[in-house]
Scaffold this motif. Structure first.
Motif, PDB file in Angstrom:
ATOM      1  N   MET A 192       0.840  -1.206   0.000  1.00  0.00           N
ATOM      2  CA  MET A 192       0.000   0.000   0.000  1.00  0.00           C
ATOM      3  C   MET A 192       0.876   1.257   0.000  1.00  0.00           C
ATOM      4  O   MET A 192       1.829   1.344   0.762  1.00  0.00           O
ATOM      5  CB  MET A 192      -0.888  -0.007   1.246  1.00  0.00           C
ATOM      6  N   ALA A 193       0.543   2.176  -0.883  1.00  0.00           N
ATOM      7  CA  ALA A 193       1.363   3.386  -0.976  1.00  0.00           C
ATOM      8  C   ALA A 193       1.186   4.258   0.264  1.00  0.00           C
ATOM      9  O   ALA A 193       0.080   4.400   0.783  1.00  0.00           O
ATOM     10  CB  ALA A 193       0.954   4.174  -2.207  1.00  0.00           C
ATOM     11  N   MET A 194       2.316   4.786   0.743  1.00  0.00           N
ATOM     12  CA  MET A 194       2.249   5.651   1.927  1.00  0.00           C
ATOM     13  C   MET A 194       1.743   7.029   1.527  1.00  0.00           C
ATOM     14  O   MET A 194       2.077   7.526   0.460  1.00  0.00           O
ATOM     15  CB  MET A 194       3.649   5.778   2.533  1.00  0.00           C
ATOM     16  N   LYS A 195       0.927   7.599   2.394  1.00  0.00           N
ATOM     17  CA  LYS A 195       0.446   8.954   2.120  1.00  0.00           C
ATOM     18  C   LYS A 195       1.557   9.953   2.433  1.00  0.00           C
ATOM     19  O   LYS A 195       2.268   9.801   3.419  1.00  0.00           O
ATOM     20  CB  LYS A 195      -0.772   9.258   2.988  1.00  0.00           C
ATOM     21  N   ARG A 196       1.682  10.939   1.555  1.00  0.00           N
ATOM     22  CA  ARG A 196       2.711  11.946   1.784  1.00  0.00           C
ATOM     23  C   ARG A 196       2.061  13.232   2.255  1.00  0.00           C
ATOM     24  O   ARG A 196       1.016  13.635   1.744  1.00  0.00           O
ATOM     25  CB  ARG A 196       3.462  12.218   0.497  1.00  0.00           C
ATOM     26  N   GLY A 197       2.733  13.868   3.190  1.00  0.00           N
ATOM     27  CA  GLY A 197       2.240  15.147   3.661  1.00  0.00           C
ATOM     28  C   GLY A 197       2.600  16.244   2.686  1.00  0.00           C
ATOM     29  O   GLY A 197       3.413  16.030   1.785  1.00  0.00           O
TER      30      GLY A 197
END
Lengths: 268, 285
Positions: free
Chosen positions: A1-6
């Motif tokens: 799962m792709a990590m969410k970026r801030g």
């Protein structure tokens, strides 16, 4: 799962991408400058490119210059007439054409016509291994593909801008003198009074730098193309968008810089 | 001296400027594209005057290996030595003299769209600054005759079939009489007669000019017709290296299946499940 970026990470990533892209452009530019001295001159290819870039862009540049001159004249006339100063149109249009309208609009039109073609042609050669074939035969792709286009653009772009200015002024004369009935002597008198050779040089020098931007960005996109037909399409789009935006941004700073050397005068 | 089939890996020795009659030496070559490791410490010698055929399953890195030999790709680790010159020490411009000694046939021929067949074939000669146009035309015609395309010189590449394009690519690769020819699937997609023509041509180039050749092919008929030596690439290393006779007589099930084109065992075990040569010694008779 792709990590969410801030947002900060996204900003940082974009900044790093921009730095990487500029670095890559710088490498190509340094390779081009090196090729000026170390590469084999390819005169025939250069003339072919002059025909394609310079001669082939005539219609686009002439029509753009002429209708820009015409519409700018018309708009200025409608407003100036209220103040009774419509006779000064010639001077205003000619300075605007020389310093801004012709260089920028001709530059954008050449970007769309020539820059897109460069990116697509070189990109197609890249994905079909033709550039690898050049390299395999000991031919440097920058020497063979980029330098003839670069030199041809240096020669063609200032001349195209001069041509655009001439046709813009001719169209302005037609609209002013034939269309709105401004006396020829008034029109021409204001052109001569407010325009001098420095204004023309101003536009042609801009054209020289715009030529560098168009070739550098378009050829770079072509040489960096990957992923087949989709990649060629993306590269071509990027070439036009990046070159157009860069041209507009550079135009502002060039205007500030060149005005130091060629200040807006009162003409002869 | 020809090497015997490699059964076990040896530690990658440093490449010396000259070692025996080895023309090209690859030592411990590693190459990855992103996370995909294609070459994993590959060692290979190519000897002057021989025809080495590279075989192996699709996607195992045979073309990547060929591109390392001519310096189109650079190894992440290891070294490629061409006739005593380490390629990784050279930049793009310095590689020119090395590349001028090599002819390269690309998998899809990579002809220049904007040039006619004759101009494509003449390209290496013009780049080599052959000034005499009559000589260029004569050599172009000779090269086109070899691949039986003498009457098609004026055509544009777009008007040629896939097989004809490939043959023009071969003509372009041989026209400047290189010392080594690298063929990336020269007979793929060609009919059996033209395939035979190309196979004969590869043999003829070796006999007439003593040209060293490296040929990638999946056509086992061609392999046995042209090869002096065969190397099989698998899992990023050389799995087998030996003569055609040694390959034919090998009892290794993977090799047997590859030669005969049987899929049962390979489907069951999967190419990727087999360990490279050092874990699975091959004992040809």
């Amino acid at each position: 799962m792709a990590m969410k970026r801030g947002p900060l990470q996204l900003l940082g990533r974009s900044f790093l991408d921009l730095v990487g892209y500029l670095g890559s452009l710088g490498m190509l530019l340094s390779e081009m400058l090196g090729a000026l001295f170390r590469g084999r001159p390819r005169v025939l290819l250069m003339f072919e490119q002059i025909v394609r870039i310079g001669y082939g862009s005539q219609t686009v540049v002439v029509v753009t210059g002429a209708f820009t001159g015409a519409v700018f004249t018309a708009q200025t006339y409608f407003k100036f007439k209220d103040f009774g100063i419509e006779s000064t149109i010639g001077g205003i249009v000619s300075v605007a054409l020389c310093r801004e309208l012709s260089p920028v609009l001709a530059g954008l039109m050449v970007t769309g016509r020539v820059g897109a073609a460069m990116a697509a042609e070189i990109g197609t050669m890249k994905v079909s291994e033709q550039i690898d074939a050049l390299r395999a035969m000991g031919v440097h792709p920058v020497d063979y593909l980029v330098m003839p286009r670069f030199i041809a653009m240096m020669v063609s772009m200032p001349l195209l801008i001069a041509e655009s200015i001439v046709f813009g002024l001719a169209a302005s004369w037609l609209v002013s003198v034939v269309g709105f009935g401004i006396p020829h002597a008034w029109f021409w008198g204001h052109v001569v009074e407010h325009t001098n050779l420095e204004d023309v040089a101003f536009g042609m020098i801009k054209g020289f730098f715009f030529g560098i931007i168009i070739v550098l960005i378009s050829c770079h996109q072509g040489l960096e193309t990957t992923d087949g037909a989709v990649g060629v399409g993306l590269g071509t789009t990027r070439a036009v968008v990046y070159a157009s935006l860069t041209l507009l941004i550079v135009n502002y700073f060039l205007t500030l810089l060149l005005t130091q050397f060629f200040p807006m005068g009162t003409g002869t | 001296m020809k090497p015997s089939p490699s059964h076990s890996p040896s530690p990658a020795p440093a490449v010396s400027a000259s070692s025996g009659d080895s023309f090209i030496q690859l030592r411990g070559v590693e190459k990855a594209f992103g996370t995909q490791r294609v070459l994993r410490g590959l060692d290979l010698d190519i000897y002057r005057g021989e025809t080495l055929v590279l075989i192996g399953p699709s996607g195992e890195g045979k073309s990547v290996l060929l591109k390392h030999i001519i310096g189109l790709l650079r190894p992440d680790a290891g070294s490629v030595c061409f006739d005593g010159t380490l390629l990784e020490d050279l930049d793009e411009r310095q590689l020119r003299p090395v590349r001028r000694r090599i002819g390269y046939l690309f998998q899809n021929a990579a002809l220049f769209d904007s040039l006619s067949v004759a101009d494509n074939v003449a390209f290496p000669l013009r780049e080599a600054r052959v000034k005499n146009e009559d000589e260029i035309q004569q050599r172009v015609q000779e090269a086109l005759e070899i691949v039986e395309l003498g009457e098609h010189a004026a055509k544009m590449p777009i008007n040629l079939s896939g097989g004809m394009r490939k043959r023009v690519g071969i003509a372009r690769a041989i026209v400047d009489q290189p010392e080594i020819l690298l063929y990336d699937e020269p007979t793929a997609g060609l009919d059996p007669i033209v395939t035979d023509v190309i196979d004969h041509m590869i043999r003829r180039m070796k006999k007439r000019f003593g040209i060293t050749s490296v040929v990638i092919t999946h056509d086992m008929g061609s392999v046995f017709k042209v090869a002096d030596r065969i190397a099989m690439l698998m899992k990023g290393v050389i799995y087998f290296e030996g003569t055609p006779k040694e390959l034919r007589s090998s009892r290794d099930p993977l090799l047997r299946n590859f030669i005969t084109g049987r899929s049962e065992m390979t489907m069951r075990s999967g190419w990727g499940d087999r360990a490279p040569a050092h874990d699975n010694p091959i004992h040809p008779d």
